[in-house]
Each structure stands twice: as structure tokens, then as C-alpha cells.
Design a protein around this motif. Structure first.
Motif, short mmCIF file in Angstrom:
data_model
loop_
_atom_site.label_atom_id
_atom_site.label_comp_id
_atom_site.label_asym_id
_atom_site.label_seq_id
_atom_site.Cartn_x
_atom_site.Cartn_y
_atom_site.Cartn_z
N ILE A 184 0.76 -1.23 0.17
CA ILE A 184 -0.13 0.00 -0.16
C ILE A 184 0.75 1.19 -0.09
CG2 ILE A 184 -1.77 1.40 1.43
CD1 ILE A 184 -2.63 -1.28 2.53
N THR A 185 0.65 2.26 -0.76
CA THR A 185 1.33 3.46 -0.92
C THR A 185 0.61 4.63 -0.56
OG1 THR A 185 2.69 2.52 -2.59
CG2 THR A 185 2.80 4.99 -2.37
N LEU A 186 0.68 5.39 0.32
CA LEU A 186 -0.16 6.61 0.88
C LEU A 186 0.84 7.83 0.35
CD1 LEU A 186 -1.02 4.50 3.02
CD2 LEU A 186 -1.77 6.53 4.10
N PRO A 187 0.33 8.71 -0.62
CA PRO A 187 1.21 9.74 -1.08
C PRO A 187 1.45 10.88 0.18
CG PRO A 187 -0.49 9.34 -2.63
CD PRO A 187 -0.82 8.62 -1.60
N ALA A 188 2.20 11.89 0.10
CA ALA A 188 2.35 13.02 1.10
C ALA A 188 1.02 13.42 1.46
CB ALA A 188 3.35 13.94 0.45
N PRO B 215 6.25 9.68 0.46
CA PRO B 215 5.26 8.73 0.45
C PRO B 215 5.31 7.52 1.67
CG PRO B 215 6.13 9.08 -1.53
CD PRO B 215 7.04 10.04 -0.79
N VAL B 216 4.61 7.15 2.05
CA VAL B 216 4.37 6.05 2.95
C VAL B 216 4.25 4.69 2.13
CG1 VAL B 216 3.33 4.79 4.99
CG2 VAL B 216 3.97 7.19 5.04
N VAL B 217 5.15 3.72 2.20
CA VAL B 217 4.89 2.38 1.77
C VAL B 217 4.73 1.29 2.78
CG1 VAL B 217 5.78 0.76 -0.15
CG2 VAL B 217 5.96 3.42 -0.34
N LEU B 218 3.67 0.75 2.94
CA LEU B 218 3.65 -0.49 3.74
C LEU B 218 3.45 -1.78 2.81
CD1 LEU B 218 0.64 1.22 5.47
CD2 LEU B 218 2.89 1.25 6.34
N ASP B 219 3.97 -3.05 3.70
CA ASP B 219 3.87 -4.23 3.32
C ASP B 219 3.00 -4.66 4.31
OD1 ASP B 219 5.45 -4.52 1.07
OD2 ASP B 219 7.07 -5.27 2.16
N VAL B 220 1.73 -5.28 4.00
CA VAL B 220 0.60 -5.88 4.83
C VAL B 220 0.16 -7.27 4.61
CG1 VAL B 220 -1.58 -5.08 5.73
CG2 VAL B 220 -0.01 -3.29 4.74
N LEU B 221 0.14 -8.20 5.69
CA LEU B 221 -0.37 -9.44 5.38
C LEU B 221 -1.83 -9.15 6.14
CD1 LEU B 221 -0.30 -12.46 4.81
CD2 LEU B 221 0.66 -12.71 7.24
N TYR B 222 -3.07 -9.43 5.27
CA TYR B 222 -4.15 -9.65 5.63
C TYR B 222 -4.44 -11.23 6.08
CZ TYR B 222 -4.91 -4.99 3.35
OH TYR B 222 -4.93 -3.76 2.87
N VAL B 223 -5.27 -11.18 7.26
CA VAL B 223 -5.44 -12.50 7.59
C VAL B 223 -7.00 -12.32 7.91
CG1 VAL B 223 -5.33 -14.47 9.27
CG2 VAL B 223 -3.44 -13.10 8.80
N LEU B 224 -7.99 -12.84 6.89
CA LEU B 224 -9.46 -12.44 6.62
C LEU B 224 -10.23 -13.87 6.85
CD1 LEU B 224 -9.06 -9.75 4.31
CD2 LEU B 224 -9.23 -9.29 6.79
N PRO B 225 -11.52 -13.79 7.40
CA PRO B 225 -12.52 -14.80 7.17
C PRO B 225 -12.53 -14.83 5.52
CG PRO B 225 -13.10 -13.31 8.74
CD PRO B 225 -12.14 -12.72 8.18
N HIS B 226 -12.59 -16.31 5.05
CA HIS B 226 -12.63 -16.28 3.67
C HIS B 226 -13.91 -15.37 2.94
CE1 HIS B 226 -12.72 -18.06 -0.63
NE2 HIS B 226 -13.73 -18.42 -0.44
N GLY B 227 -13.49 -14.65 1.76
CA GLY B 227 -14.40 -13.78 1.08
C GLY B 227 -14.73 -12.45 1.78
N SER B 228 -13.99 -12.04 2.68
CA SER B 228 -14.20 -10.91 3.31
C SER B 228 -13.64 -9.76 2.39
CB SER B 228 -13.80 -10.81 4.88
OG SER B 228 -14.29 -11.45 5.66
N PRO B 229 -14.14 -8.43 2.35
CA PRO B 229 -13.41 -7.43 1.71
C PRO B 229 -12.23 -6.92 2.70
CG PRO B 229 -15.06 -6.49 3.14
CD PRO B 229 -15.23 -7.92 2.98
#
Length: 144
Positions: free
Chosen positions: A53-57, A117-131
Motif C-alpha cells: 500500500i502506498t499513501l502519497p504525502a 510517500p508511505v509504503v506498507l507491506d501488509v499481510l491480511y488474515v481475513l475470513p474467506h471472502g471478506s473485503p
């Protein structure tokens, strides 16, 4: 500790994902904020999604929550994180790791208050089919 977390996160992703790629993800709320799904795998009833994920200034993710937990590492910049009580619950410079707990009681916003810019590496652990995230209204904070 941060390096151990990062190494563990990468190791877990390799174990779960192998060499499986995934499609590009949707763009999170906020002008210019982008997200790209790098890997995606479903195991049992759980989706594991690794995303950059990238968030501009001077931009934000918008208010939201997740249906499961997220594990993140800041690759670039500094992320300022706020909970729905409008108080900062963390400032994360490059190399920092943090966890976002899932559920409707964990509405939050990530903000880039800097000029880089902020750059994040993110691991989502979600119930199947969740947004990836669920939009939430501003809880009354005087910032977005």
C-alpha cells in the motif's frame, strides 16, 4: 525484534503462498492511495493476502476497519495511526511493524503527515471472502 518480525512475516508468507501470485487489489479510500495484491491464498476458511500500500504525502487511508487482523511493516516514510477516539495509537517510521486488530470496534485511519510517500507491506488474515476493508464514517475527528 523488528527484523525478527519481518523475517517471520516473510517466512510465513512463503510457507502459505509458495509461488502463487494474485490479482491487483482495489484502491483503498483516499486520493492517490494505491494498493497492489502481491500474493493471495485461501487455506480452510481463511484468506491470506499480502499487499503493498502506498499513501502519497499528506494523504490517508480513510476511516475503516477489517474483518480480521492485519500485520504490517513500514517500508518507507512514517505512518501516523489513529483510533476512533481521535487519539494517536502509534507513529510508525520506516522499519516499524504493527498489528491492526479486526472487528467493528477497531475503526481506525492511517495518515501520512509527512512529505515522503508511505509504503506498507501488509499481510491480511481475513475470513474467506471478506473485503480487504470496510468503510466507516468519520467518528467525529476534525481531520480526515
Amino acid at each position: 525484534m523488528r527484523n525478527a518480525f519481518r523475517v517471520g512475516l516473510v517466512g510465513a508468507m512463503v510457507a502459505v503462498y509458495g509461488v502463487t501470485g494474485g490479482p491487483a487489489g482495489a484502491t483503498p479510500p483516499g486520493p492517490g492511495v494505491t494498493g497492489t495484491v502481491l500474493f493471495q491464498k485461501t487455506v480452510g476458511g481463511t484468506d491470506y493476502i499480502y499487499r503493498e500500500i502506498t499513501l502519497p504525502a499528506h494523504q490517508s487511508t480513510g476511516w475503516h476497519y477489517h474483518d480480521g487482523n492485519l500485520y504490517a511493516v513500514v517500508k518507507q516514510g512514517t505512518l501516523s495511526h489513529f483510533h476512533s477516539d481521535c487519539m494517536s495509537d502509534g507513529v510508525y517510521p520506516r522499519g516499524s511493524a504493527f498489528v491492526e486488530k479486526g472487528g467493528t470496534g477497531n475503526v481506525h485511519i492511517g495518515r501520512n503527515l509527512g512529505d515522503t510517500p508511505v509504503v506498507l507491506d501488509v499481510l491480511y488474515v481475513l475470513p474467506h471472502g471478506s473485503p480487504l476493508s470496510e468503510d466507516a464514517p468519520n467518528p467525529g475527528c476534525d481531520f480526515q
